[in-house]
Design a protein around this motif. Sequence first.
Motif, short mmCIF file in Angstrom:
data_model
loop_
_atom_site.label_atom_id
_atom_site.label_comp_id
_atom_site.label_asym_id
_atom_site.label_seq_id
_atom_site.Cartn_x
_atom_site.Cartn_y
_atom_site.Cartn_z
N MET A 112 0.84 -1.20 0.00
CA MET A 112 0.00 0.00 0.00
C MET A 112 0.87 1.25 0.00
O MET A 112 1.81 1.35 0.76
CB MET A 112 -0.90 -0.01 1.24
N LYS A 113 0.51 2.17 -0.85
CA LYS A 113 1.24 3.44 -0.91
C LYS A 113 0.76 4.38 0.19
O LYS A 113 -0.42 4.40 0.54
CB LYS A 113 1.00 4.10 -2.27
N GLN A 114 1.68 5.17 0.69
CA GLN A 114 1.31 6.16 1.68
C GLN A 114 1.42 7.54 1.09
O GLN A 114 2.28 7.79 0.24
CB GLN A 114 2.22 6.03 2.90
N ALA A 115 0.55 8.42 1.54
CA ALA A 115 0.54 9.77 0.98
C ALA A 115 0.61 10.82 2.09
O ALA A 115 0.22 10.57 3.22
CB ALA A 115 -0.74 9.98 0.17
N VAL A 116 1.13 11.95 1.73
CA VAL A 116 1.15 13.10 2.63
C VAL A 116 0.27 14.17 2.01
O VAL A 116 0.39 14.46 0.82
CB VAL A 116 2.58 13.67 2.79
N PHE A 117 -0.64 14.72 2.80
CA PHE A 117 -1.50 15.81 2.33
C PHE A 117 -0.94 17.12 2.86
O PHE A 117 -0.72 17.26 4.06
CB PHE A 117 -2.94 15.59 2.80
N ILE A 118 -0.69 18.01 1.94
CA ILE A 118 -0.02 19.26 2.30
C ILE A 118 -0.94 20.44 2.02
O ILE A 118 -1.49 20.57 0.92
CB ILE A 118 1.27 19.41 1.45
#
Length: 116
Positions: free
Chosen positions: A1-7
């Motif tokens: 699973m890919k992880q994301a950062v919300f900026i």
Amino acid sequence: MKQAVFIERDGVLNAIRVEKQQQVTPLTLEDFELREDAAPLLKKLKAAGLILIATTNQPGLSRGYLSRRELDRMHERLRKAFPLDEILVCPHDETDRCPCRKPKPGYSPRRLSNGI
Ligand SMILES: [Zn+2]
């Protein structure tokens, strides 16, 4: 699973003005000043394998004082300066009660182009 950062866009990736204790979002490309100092950190996050997603509420789109074309030009500049995978925009007014306005988790009407 890919992880994301919300900026957060305003104030993190681009500078904002504060007038009468209110944050003023840039409405034109001329007023859109990048915060280049964010670039090294974003590059590190990207190098660590994270997906970088910028988010922004832009109610000016539905209220009529921000043009989509101008916003697209600003975001084109953002994409050139930072290794962003996606920029999610909520174009609605808060009275629209839409699911995509931050901090709600709904996606923007525009689907993610890279299929995340
Ligand atoms: Zn919305």
